[in-house]
Design a protein around this motif. Structure first.
Motif, PDB file in Angstrom:
ATOM      1  N   PRO A  46      21.851  70.038  30.236  1.00 53.56           N
ATOM      2  CA  PRO A  46      21.174  69.618  28.996  1.00 53.56           C
ATOM      3  C   PRO A  46      21.134  68.091  28.889  1.00 53.56           C
ATOM      4  O   PRO A  46      22.120  67.427  29.193  1.00 53.56           O
ATOM      5  CB  PRO A  46      22.062  70.210  27.901  1.00 53.56           C
ATOM      6  N   LYS A  69      22.332  79.986  32.813  1.00 51.77           N
ATOM      7  CA  LYS A  69      23.402  79.707  33.777  1.00 51.77           C
ATOM      8  C   LYS A  69      24.054  81.032  34.209  1.00 51.77           C
ATOM      9  O   LYS A  69      24.328  81.253  35.388  1.00 51.77           O
ATOM     10  CB  LYS A  69      24.435  78.782  33.125  1.00 51.77           C
ATOM     11  N   LYS A  70      24.252  81.904  33.233  1.00 53.68           N
ATOM     12  CA  LYS A  70      24.845  83.220  33.521  1.00 53.68           C
ATOM     13  C   LYS A  70      23.950  84.033  34.444  1.00 53.68           C
ATOM     14  O   LYS A  70      24.423  84.786  35.291  1.00 53.68           O
ATOM     15  CB  LYS A  70      24.995  83.991  32.199  1.00 53.68           C
ATOM     16  N   ASP A 101      14.753  77.243  19.759  1.00 52.06           N
ATOM     17  CA  ASP A 101      15.484  76.880  18.536  1.00 52.06           C
ATOM     18  C   ASP A 101      16.952  76.571  18.837  1.00 52.06           C
ATOM     19  O   ASP A 101      17.682  76.105  17.967  1.00 52.06           O
ATOM     20  CB  ASP A 101      15.374  77.985  17.478  1.00 52.06           C
ATOM     21  N   ASP A 102      17.402  76.853  20.058  1.00 48.70           N
ATOM     22  CA  ASP A 102      18.798  76.585  20.409  1.00 48.70           C
ATOM     23  C   ASP A 102      18.908  76.410  21.928  1.00 48.70           C
ATOM     24  O   ASP A 102      19.013  77.383  22.675  1.00 48.70           O
ATOM     25  CB  ASP A 102      19.679  77.751  19.927  1.00 48.70           C
ATOM     26  N   LEU A 157      21.269  75.015  23.849  1.00 53.96           N
ATOM     27  CA  LEU A 157      22.552  75.315  24.501  1.00 53.96           C
ATOM     28  C   LEU A 157      22.740  76.817  24.701  1.00 53.96           C
ATOM     29  O   LEU A 157      23.285  77.251  25.716  1.00 53.96           O
ATOM     30  CB  LEU A 157      23.719  74.750  23.685  1.00 53.96           C
ATOM     31  N   ARG A 158      22.294  77.604  23.723  1.00 49.18           N
ATOM     32  CA  ARG A 158      22.378  79.067  23.873  1.00 49.18           C
ATOM     33  C   ARG A 158      21.574  79.502  25.090  1.00 49.18           C
ATOM     34  O   ARG A 158      22.047  80.286  25.919  1.00 49.18           O
ATOM     35  CB  ARG A 158      21.825  79.723  22.599  1.00 49.18           C
ATOM     36  N   GLU A 174      14.509  71.702  22.540  1.00 51.10           N
ATOM     37  CA  GLU A 174      14.892  71.992  21.159  1.00 51.10           C
ATOM     38  C   GLU A 174      14.569  70.738  20.372  1.00 51.10           C
ATOM     39  O   GLU A 174      15.299  69.740  20.427  1.00 51.10           O
ATOM     40  CB  GLU A 174      16.395  72.319  21.068  1.00 51.10           C
ATOM     41  N   ALA A 175      13.428  70.765  19.682  1.00 54.36           N
ATOM     42  CA  ALA A 175      12.979  69.567  18.948  1.00 54.36           C
ATOM     43  C   ALA A 175      13.935  69.299  17.790  1.00 54.36           C
ATOM     44  O   ALA A 175      14.312  70.218  17.062  1.00 54.36           O
ATOM     45  CB  ALA A 175      11.568  69.781  18.440  1.00 54.36           C
ATOM     46  N   ARG A 176      14.351  68.055  17.662  1.00 54.44           N
ATOM     47  CA  ARG A 176      15.303  67.691  16.602  1.00 54.44           C
ATOM     48  C   ARG A 176      14.764  66.549  15.749  1.00 54.44           C
ATOM     49  O   ARG A 176      14.117  65.648  16.275  1.00 54.44           O
ATOM     50  CB  ARG A 176      16.648  67.291  17.223  1.00 54.44           C
ATOM     51  N   ASP A 177      15.042  66.648  14.463  1.00 55.86           N
ATOM     52  CA  ASP A 177      14.582  65.624  13.526  1.00 55.86           C
ATOM     53  C   ASP A 177      15.702  64.594  13.360  1.00 55.86           C
ATOM     54  O   ASP A 177      16.742  64.896  12.790  1.00 55.86           O
ATOM     55  CB  ASP A 177      14.251  66.303  12.185  1.00 55.86           C
ATOM     56  N   TYR A 178      15.464  63.399  13.881  1.00 56.67           N
ATOM     57  CA  TYR A 178      16.494  62.359  13.800  1.00 56.67           C
ATOM     58  C   TYR A 178      16.201  61.347  12.692  1.00 56.67           C
ATOM     59  O   TYR A 178      16.811  60.291  12.655  1.00 56.67           O
ATOM     60  CB  TYR A 178      16.582  61.607  15.130  1.00 56.67           C
ATOM     61  N   TYR A 190      20.605  77.599  27.645  1.00 59.74           N
ATOM     62  CA  TYR A 190      21.207  77.034  28.864  1.00 59.74           C
ATOM     63  C   TYR A 190      22.341  77.932  29.359  1.00 59.74           C
ATOM     64  O   TYR A 190      22.430  78.246  30.546  1.00 59.74           O
ATOM     65  CB  TYR A 190      21.726  75.626  28.553  1.00 59.74           C
ATOM     66  N   HIS A 191      23.161  78.363  28.419  1.00 58.97           N
ATOM     67  CA  HIS A 191      24.293  79.225  28.765  1.00 58.97           C
ATOM     68  C   HIS A 191      23.793  80.558  29.343  1.00 58.97           C
ATOM     69  O   HIS A 191      24.323  81.041  30.360  1.00 58.97           O
ATOM     70  CB  HIS A 191      25.139  79.459  27.515  1.00 58.97           C
ATOM     71  N   TYR A 202      19.919  64.763  26.379  1.00 58.43           N
ATOM     72  CA  TYR A 202      19.497  64.323  25.048  1.00 58.43           C
ATOM     73  C   TYR A 202      18.343  63.335  25.191  1.00 58.43           C
ATOM     74  O   TYR A 202      18.451  62.378  25.950  1.00 58.43           O
ATOM     75  CB  TYR A 202      20.659  63.685  24.299  1.00 58.43           C
TER      76      TYR A 202
END
Lengths: 121, 285
Positions: free
Chosen positions: A91, A81-82, A71-72, A74-75, A114-118, A77-78, A93
């Motif tokens: 990331p 990475k840590k 659901d996120d 970038l969260r 993270e599936a996004r509705d465009y 990924y961060h 697109y």
């Protein structure tokens, strides 16, 4: 006992214990259930997004690409990475949403989407 | 409720839910201001704009502006102030080749970028980046690296949007002179922002043309070139988008929504809504 209410994504691995350490300790997935199929232990893990994966050990393994939903992105990924996840891609697109990819200890390519509705765009 | 955090790179994130506020700002920083619910009135130099839910505005570091909130239902907004040095570094790292970056590690002699200020609909990737960021700051996340990751992606998404909404549209104008194209698109953005800010009023084409300092014919011709639609079609889309927001987020009867968003007759609203979204307003709700 498998809970048929949930959808599981099955990942075939070389060693369940090594993979378990990777998915739980490194990626932060939580142990949901441990079931047995044909005498083999198959852990079911829950991701932060609430989705489930099942690890099944297989001697002759053909590495594959597994897409997991989040659901996120970038969260995650961060957090990865840590944790120092090796070969963690940046990331990207795509038409389906935001993705990152990395490899598990068995050599499977794990793609987190993270599936996004465009449609409004 | 207000959350305010200044990050180590001198960027600042403000998330608030408020009924009333008034600010006069010359921040010296670039700003992305988004509204998730309610309306915020801006006075940007001589322009009066209204940010409606599901829209955002980008402002340059030297722009003097005020914003006012006076709403019984409460306004939820997110504001990010970017340090000029951070924006310059970002631009260089995104736009310059590796060879140039190696030759000029400090960024060379380029000044601060000045971008065209305009209202944009909050959709696509920037919507997700801003909404995730808003959720994290509201939950009290203090991890500066995580917040900076979102800021970096907000900028990436904004520059991508700028490319399609400004640079590409500027290129599509049928003028030979580059500076004429820039000036025309700037005025068209003024026209577009006026329509977004006054979507619920009875706007005449002459009013839009006057605000944009263009003749009616010039406005019609150039608007069509840049946006592949007439100002009237654009205004209708803005009204339908707002109707969609109200249908999803309020209990207002459809007849009332028709009045609020500036349509004159419910039947034409229903027809337009169905033609645009392939669903009737009632079923959508």
């Amino acid at each position: 006992m498998i809970d048929f209410e949930h959808e599981y994504i099955v990942i075939f691995v070389k060693c369940v214990d090594t993979s378990l350490r990777f998915f739980v300790d490194m990626l932060g997935f939580s142990m949901y259930e441990h079931i047995e199929i044909a005498g083999r232990g198959c852990p079911i893990l829950q991701m932060q997004s609430g989705h489930y994966i099942m690890l099944i050990e297989k001697e002759t393994l053909e590495c594959e690409t597994v897409t997991l939903l989040t659901d996120d992105c970038l969260r995650d990924y961060h957090a990865f990475k840590k944790q120092g996840i090796e070969q963690l891609g940046k990331p990207e697109y795509t038409d389906a949403g935001l993705t990152i990819s990395f490899y598990d200890p068995s050599g499977n390519k794990i793609m987190l989407l993270e599936a996004r509705d465009y449609t409004d765009a | 409720m207000k959350y305010n955090r200044i990050l180590v790179n001198n960027n600042e994130i403000i998330s608030e839910l408020t009924h009333s506020a008034y600010f006069t700002e010359v921040t010296g920083r670039y700003a992305v201001n988004a509204v998730f619910s309610g309306e915020v009135d801006y006075t940007i130099e001589k322009r009066k704009l209204t940010l409606v839910p599901g829209s955002f505005i980008f402002l340059n570091d030297d722009t003097c502006y005020t914003h006012k909130i006076a709403s019984a239902e409460g306004v939820s907004r997110l504001s990010i102030a970017f340090d000029p040095g951070y924006i310059s570094d970002f631009e260089a790292s995104v736009l310059e080749s590796d060879a140039v970056l190696l030759d000029q590690p400090t960024g060379g002699k380029k000044g601060r970028p000045r971008l065209l200020e305009s209202i944009y609909p909050l959709n696509g990737d920037i919507k997700y980046s801003l909404m995730h960021l808003s959720r994290h700051v509201d939950n009290g996340v203090a991890d500066q690296l995580l917040l900076s990751e979102y800021l970096n992606h907000c900028l990436l998404n904004y520059y991508h949007l700028y490319q399609s909404e400004i640079t590409s549209r500027e290129a599509s104008l049928n003028f030979l002179n580059g500076s004429t194209k820039t000036e025309i698109l700037k005025r068209l953005c003024v026209a577009k922002d006026y329509m977004i800010s006054n979507y619920n009023k009875n706007i005449r084409l002459e009013d839009i043309a006057e605000v944009a300092c263009l003749s009616v014919n010039h406005l019609l011709r150039t608007f069509k070139q840049a946006y592949q639609q007439t100002p009237h079609q654009y205004l209708t889309k803005v009204r339908l988008r707002q109707a969609k927001y109200l249908l999803r987020n309020t209990d207002y009867p459809i007849n009332e929504i028709v009045d609020i968003v500036g349509f004159e007759c419910p039947s034409s609203f229903i027809r337009l809504f169905r033609n645009s979204f392939n669903v009737t307003p009632g079923k959508f709700r």
